[in-house]
Scaffold this motif. Sequence first.
Motif, PDB file in Angstrom:
ATOM      1  N   ASP A 255      28.003  44.900  37.326  1.00 42.21           N
ATOM      2  CA  ASP A 255      28.793  45.537  36.279  1.00 42.21           C
ATOM      3  C   ASP A 255      28.052  46.764  35.753  1.00 42.21           C
ATOM      4  O   ASP A 255      27.059  46.653  35.046  1.00 42.21           O
TER       5      ASP A 255
ATOM      6  N   HIS B 293      28.917  48.727  33.456  1.00 45.52           N
ATOM      7  CA  HIS B 293      29.005  48.807  32.004  1.00 45.52           C
ATOM      8  C   HIS B 293      27.831  48.068  31.335  1.00 45.52           C
ATOM      9  O   HIS B 293      27.404  48.446  30.252  1.00 45.52           O
ATOM     10  N   GLU B 294      27.326  47.049  31.982  1.00 47.52           N
ATOM     11  CA  GLU B 294      26.224  46.284  31.436  1.00 47.52           C
ATOM     12  C   GLU B 294      24.908  47.060  31.539  1.00 47.52           C
ATOM     13  O   GLU B 294      23.981  46.844  30.770  1.00 47.52           O
TER      14      GLU B 294
ATOM     15  N   ASP C 202      38.060  38.564  38.381  1.00 36.47           N
ATOM     16  CA  ASP C 202      38.230  37.109  38.476  1.00 36.47           C
ATOM     17  C   ASP C 202      39.088  36.731  39.680  1.00 36.47           C
ATOM     18  O   ASP C 202      38.792  35.771  40.395  1.00 36.47           O
TER      19      ASP C 202
ATOM     20  N   ASP D  54      34.587  46.101  35.934  1.00 34.71           N
ATOM     21  CA  ASP D  54      34.100  45.698  34.613  1.00 34.71           C
ATOM     22  C   ASP D  54      34.356  44.196  34.447  1.00 34.71           C
ATOM     23  O   ASP D  54      35.498  43.745  34.489  1.00 34.71           O
ATOM     24  N   GLN D  55      33.298  43.429  34.265  1.00 37.47           N
ATOM     25  CA  GLN D  55      33.408  41.963  34.225  1.00 37.47           C
ATOM     26  C   GLN D  55      33.838  41.408  32.875  1.00 37.47           C
ATOM     27  O   GLN D  55      34.085  40.212  32.747  1.00 37.47           O
ATOM     28  N   THR D  56      33.906  42.240  31.846  1.00 40.85           N
ATOM     29  CA  THR D  56      34.260  41.736  30.522  1.00 40.85           C
ATOM     30  C   THR D  56      35.442  42.468  29.909  1.00 40.85           C
ATOM     31  O   THR D  56      36.078  41.959  29.008  1.00 40.85           O
ATOM     32  N   GLY D  57      35.746  43.661  30.351  1.00 36.80           N
ATOM     33  CA  GLY D  57      36.797  44.471  29.749  1.00 36.80           C
ATOM     34  C   GLY D  57      38.147  44.254  30.387  1.00 36.80           C
ATOM     35  O   GLY D  57      38.459  43.176  30.921  1.00 36.80           O
ATOM     36  N   ARG D  58      38.922  45.308  30.388  1.00 36.19           N
ATOM     37  CA  ARG D  58      40.302  45.227  30.876  1.00 36.19           C
ATOM     38  C   ARG D  58      40.402  44.954  32.372  1.00 36.19           C
ATOM     39  O   ARG D  58      41.426  44.515  32.856  1.00 36.19           O
ATOM     40  N   GLU D  59      39.312  45.209  33.146  1.00 33.77           N
ATOM     41  CA  GLU D  59      39.329  44.953  34.592  1.00 33.77           C
ATOM     42  C   GLU D  59      38.967  43.516  34.950  1.00 33.77           C
ATOM     43  O   GLU D  59      39.015  43.133  36.109  1.00 33.77           O
ATOM     44  N   LYS D  60      38.601  42.713  33.963  1.00 35.24           N
ATOM     45  CA  LYS D  60      38.153  41.330  34.205  1.00 35.24           C
ATOM     46  C   LYS D  60      39.170  40.531  35.022  1.00 35.24           C
ATOM     47  O   LYS D  60      38.798  39.760  35.901  1.00 35.24           O
TER      48      LYS D  60
ATOM     49  N   SER E  27      28.202  40.535  42.215  1.00 40.74           N
ATOM     50  CA  SER E  27      28.908  41.208  41.139  1.00 40.74           C
ATOM     51  C   SER E  27      27.924  42.105  40.405  1.00 40.74           C
ATOM     52  O   SER E  27      26.870  41.656  39.970  1.00 40.74           O
TER      53      SER E  27
END
Length: 189
Positions: free
Chosen positions: A184, A186-187, A164, A154-160, A182
């Motif tokens: 995601d 979720h997107e 990164d 997940d690129q924006t949530g808790r896995e970011k 990448s």
Amino acid sequence: EVDFWIIPIIQGFVQTEELVVNYSESSDDDKSSPETPPQESTCVDDVHPTFLVALISRRSRHRAGMRYKRRGVDKNGNVANYVETEQLIHVHNHTLSFIQTRGSVPVFWSQVGYRYNPRPRLDKSENETVSCFRAHFEEQLRNYKKQVIINLVDQTGREKIIGDAYLKQVLLYNNANLTYVSFDFHEHW
């Protein structure tokens, strides 16, 4: 002298199936019509080729473990829950192979606790991770020559934080035989 007692095994999955594909261009209506002229007899293998399809998944013995208990990379470059899956297709005396590997993100990270989806954390610094990340991908490139890395975190949530760190290691490694993508889920959900 003990080879007689040793049985080679894999931790994984193997399945082989025979598949016959009918890809004739005429519709079902054309086939059953009384006006349809009889066709020349052809080799059955040309009309309905037989494919032998095999799927073989091999799980590594290094860093195997339960989800949420075993994550990341170790000091030797082995990633948690690493699996190599090979898809084989044999048709007309030709065999085609496609190999896909998967495993945990090759940085030092973990998830503490047993609740659903615990928050990931980095366990070592960027500099401490470089040599182990390099060892992991040198082994991959030695075995497979080129690799496309697909980062599914997940690129924006808790896995970011994990995504990164992964991208940073890829950039530091800077190897032309690695392609980083990448994606995601979720997107696109």
